[in-house]
Design an enzyme around this catalytic site. Structure first.
Site, PDB file in Angstrom:
ATOM      1  N   ASP A   1       0.846  -1.206   0.000  1.00 40.33           N
ATOM      2  CA  ASP A   1       0.000   0.000   0.000  1.00 40.33           C
ATOM      3  C   ASP A   1       0.881   1.256   0.000  1.00 40.33           C
ATOM      4  O   ASP A   1       1.721   1.430   0.899  1.00 40.33           O
ATOM      5  CB  ASP A   1      -0.889   0.036   1.245  1.00 40.33           C
ATOM      6  CG  ASP A   1      -2.037  -0.957   1.193  1.00 40.33           C
ATOM      7  OD1 ASP A   1      -2.220  -1.615   0.148  1.00 40.33           O
ATOM      8  OD2 ASP A   1      -2.757  -1.056   2.202  1.00 40.33           O
TER       9      ASP A   1
ATOM     10  N   GLY B   1      -7.111  -9.361   1.656  1.00 39.95           N
ATOM     11  CA  GLY B   1      -6.861 -10.718   2.131  1.00 39.95           C
ATOM     12  C   GLY B   1      -5.861 -10.740   3.273  1.00 39.95           C
ATOM     13  O   GLY B   1      -6.115 -11.323   4.333  1.00 39.95           O
TER      14      GLY B   1
ATOM     15  N   THR C   1     -22.334  -3.951   7.552  1.00 36.51           N
ATOM     16  CA  THR C   1     -21.667  -2.849   8.249  1.00 36.51           C
ATOM     17  C   THR C   1     -22.098  -1.533   7.606  1.00 36.51           C
ATOM     18  O   THR C   1     -22.263  -1.452   6.391  1.00 36.51           O
ATOM     19  CB  THR C   1     -20.126  -2.994   8.197  1.00 36.51           C
ATOM     20  OG1 THR C   1     -19.695  -2.933   6.826  1.00 36.51           O
ATOM     21  CG2 THR C   1     -19.673  -4.299   8.816  1.00 36.51           C
TER      22      THR C   1
ATOM     23  N   GLY D   1     -20.795   1.871   8.494  1.00 32.46           N
ATOM     24  CA  GLY D   1     -19.995   3.013   8.922  1.00 32.46           C
ATOM     25  C   GLY D   1     -20.432   3.498  10.299  1.00 32.46           C
ATOM     26  O   GLY D   1     -20.595   2.711  11.231  1.00 32.46           O
TER      27      GLY D   1
ATOM     28  N   GLY E   1     -23.182   1.860  12.654  1.00 33.89           N
ATOM     29  CA  GLY E   1     -23.004   0.566  13.305  1.00 33.89           C
ATOM     30  C   GLY E   1     -23.182  -0.591  12.344  1.00 33.89           C
ATOM     31  O   GLY E   1     -23.009  -0.439  11.130  1.00 33.89           O
TER      32      GLY E   1
ATOM     33  N   ASP F   1     -11.786  -4.660   6.971  1.00 36.16           N
ATOM     34  CA  ASP F   1     -11.018  -5.914   7.046  1.00 36.16           C
ATOM     35  C   ASP F   1     -10.840  -6.339   8.504  1.00 36.16           C
ATOM     36  O   ASP F   1     -10.915  -7.527   8.833  1.00 36.16           O
ATOM     37  CB  ASP F   1      -9.635  -5.739   6.401  1.00 36.16           C
ATOM     38  CG  ASP F   1      -9.738  -5.342   4.937  1.00 36.16           C
ATOM     39  OD1 ASP F   1     -10.746  -5.697   4.295  1.00 36.16           O
ATOM     40  OD2 ASP F   1      -8.819  -4.665   4.439  1.00 36.16           O
TER      41      ASP F   1
ATOM     42  N   GLY G   1      -2.699   3.577   8.575  1.00 37.74           N
ATOM     43  CA  GLY G   1      -2.281   2.411   7.805  1.00 37.74           C
ATOM     44  C   GLY G   1      -3.330   1.315   7.740  1.00 37.74           C
ATOM     45  O   GLY G   1      -4.382   1.398   8.392  1.00 37.74           O
TER      46      GLY G   1
ATOM     47  N   SER H   1      -2.622  -1.041  11.446  1.00 34.80           N
ATOM     48  CA  SER H   1      -3.614  -0.452  12.368  1.00 34.80           C
ATOM     49  C   SER H   1      -4.434  -1.522  13.100  1.00 34.80           C
ATOM     50  O   SER H   1      -5.250  -1.190  13.963  1.00 34.80           O
ATOM     51  CB  SER H   1      -4.562   0.473  11.591  1.00 34.80           C
ATOM     52  OG  SER H   1      -5.447  -0.284  10.768  1.00 34.80           O
TER      53      SER H   1
HETATM   54  O1  RIB Z   1      -9.315  -2.673   2.649  1.00 32.18           O
HETATM   55  C1  RIB Z   1      -8.094  -1.980   2.566  1.00 32.18           C
HETATM   56  C2  RIB Z   1      -7.195  -2.596   1.549  1.00 32.18           C
HETATM   57  O2  RIB Z   1      -7.791  -2.477   0.273  1.00 32.18           O
HETATM   58  C3  RIB Z   1      -5.844  -1.948   1.429  1.00 32.18           C
HETATM   59  O3  RIB Z   1      -4.884  -2.527   2.279  1.00 32.18           O
HETATM   60  C4  RIB Z   1      -5.531  -2.075  -0.057  1.00 32.18           C
HETATM   61  O4  RIB Z   1      -4.425  -2.874  -0.329  1.00 32.18           O
HETATM   62  C5  RIB Z   1      -6.788  -2.615  -0.711  1.00 32.18           C
HETATM   63  O5  RIB Z   1      -6.694  -3.952  -0.982  1.00 32.18           O
END
Ligand code: RIB
Length: 301
Positions: free
Chosen positions: A12, A40, A217, A219, A222, A249, A284, A288
């Protein structure tokens, strides 16, 4: 029981900007940070932080070996990550504005060069006791889903980023959908409206895929979990927003990992909301994602 997280690994490049660049505009970024990422990889790390057994499968180029090291450091098994010679690692160009919002430009690279032979080999190591977690940043997803279903694995789909490739999947074979409100409208084939009702939206999804558990989800509004027997509304934990990248994620990984660790759906939703809140309070993507002790220590404010 293990989770096979078959998904993207990205480098990223995060540019801090006052506002997202507009068509025809040249904009100077205030800072550039390079992080490990990919939906992933982020979800695998969040899963591993809940203490469950996680295998990541996917592909990188030779320029991305540090992503494997980061996964291993987080406790993710990487024996099914291929290193390809002739293609570069996937990457994301991320603009992050002063409110912590982002927009992301993806280059698939090795994530889109996964071969069937690799998939065939990976699935010889899993059984019906295991779970498959997928997003939409790698190639051959229909084949991967078919393989998992033939074995009898449970399948968790995070249809992100949402595009027409999702409709090539046998969606009636999915056991858990984890998606945001925009993806929900898109997967239902409906126009997004700001004034949506979360409960109604979740019910529409559940009516379409009756046997699945829906995790929606929304935002700041909730999240909702809905299946045959349960309806759960989970509020957010309010924090100062630094960077929303990988919040979804983190939510996905913590929800699934908590559930498979034996927590109830309600407690898993709560853990996921806490973990996502901590993630948005930090910079990040993968860096994060909080550890389990930090998540458990967060109390409602
Ligand atoms: O969901 C965030 C992610 O989306 C980032 O890390 C980026 O690489 C994209 O895949």
């Amino acid at each position: 029981m293990s989770v096979l997280s078959f998904g993207s690994l990205n480098i990223d490049y995060v540019y801090s900007v006052d506002h997202f660049v507009s068509p025809g505009e040249t904009l100077s970024a205030k800072a550039l940070h390079v992080y490990i990422g990919g939906k992933g990889l982020n979800q695998s790390i969040a899963l591993a932080r809940t203490g469950i057994s996680v295998y990541h499968a996917g592909a990188i180029g030779t320029d991305g070996r540090f992503l494997i090291e980061a996964l291993e450091k987080a406790g993710v098994n990487t024996e099914y990550v291929s290193v390809l010679d002739d293609v570069r690692t996937g990457n994301a160009i991320i603009q992050k504005d002063i409110k912590g919002n982002n927009c992301i430009l993806l280059y698939g690279g090795a994530n889109q060069a996964i071969e069937r032979a690799q998939i065939d080999n990976v699935f010889t190591h899993f059984t019906q006791a295991d779970y498959l977690l997928i997003q939409n940043e790698i190639n051959h997803l229909p084949y991967i889903v078919e393989k998992a279903k033939n074995i009898g694995m449970k399948i968790v789909l995070n249809p992100s980023p949402m595009d027409e490739k999702i409709f090539a999947l046998p969606l009636h074979k999915i056991d858990y959908f984890i998606l945001n409100e925009i993806e929900a409208f898109q997967i239902l084939g409906e126009e997004f409206t700001e004034a949506y009702d979360g409960k109604q939206l979740a019910e529409k999804l559940r009516n379409r895929w009756e046997d699945a558990t829906i995790i929606l989800t929304m935002g700041g509004k909730g999240s909702i979990c809905l299946n045959h027997t349960e309806y759960i509304e989970q509020p957010i934990y309010k924090v100062e927003v630094m960077d929303t990248t990988a919040a979804g994620d983190t939510f996905t990984g913590y929800f699934l990992g908590s559930l498979l660790s034996g927590k109830t759906l309600r407690d898993s939703m709560n853990m996921a909301a806490k973990a996502a809140a901590i993630a948005v309070s930090r910079e990040g993507a993968a860096p994060s994602i909080p550890c389990k002790a930090e998540v458990e220590a967060l109390i409602y404010v």
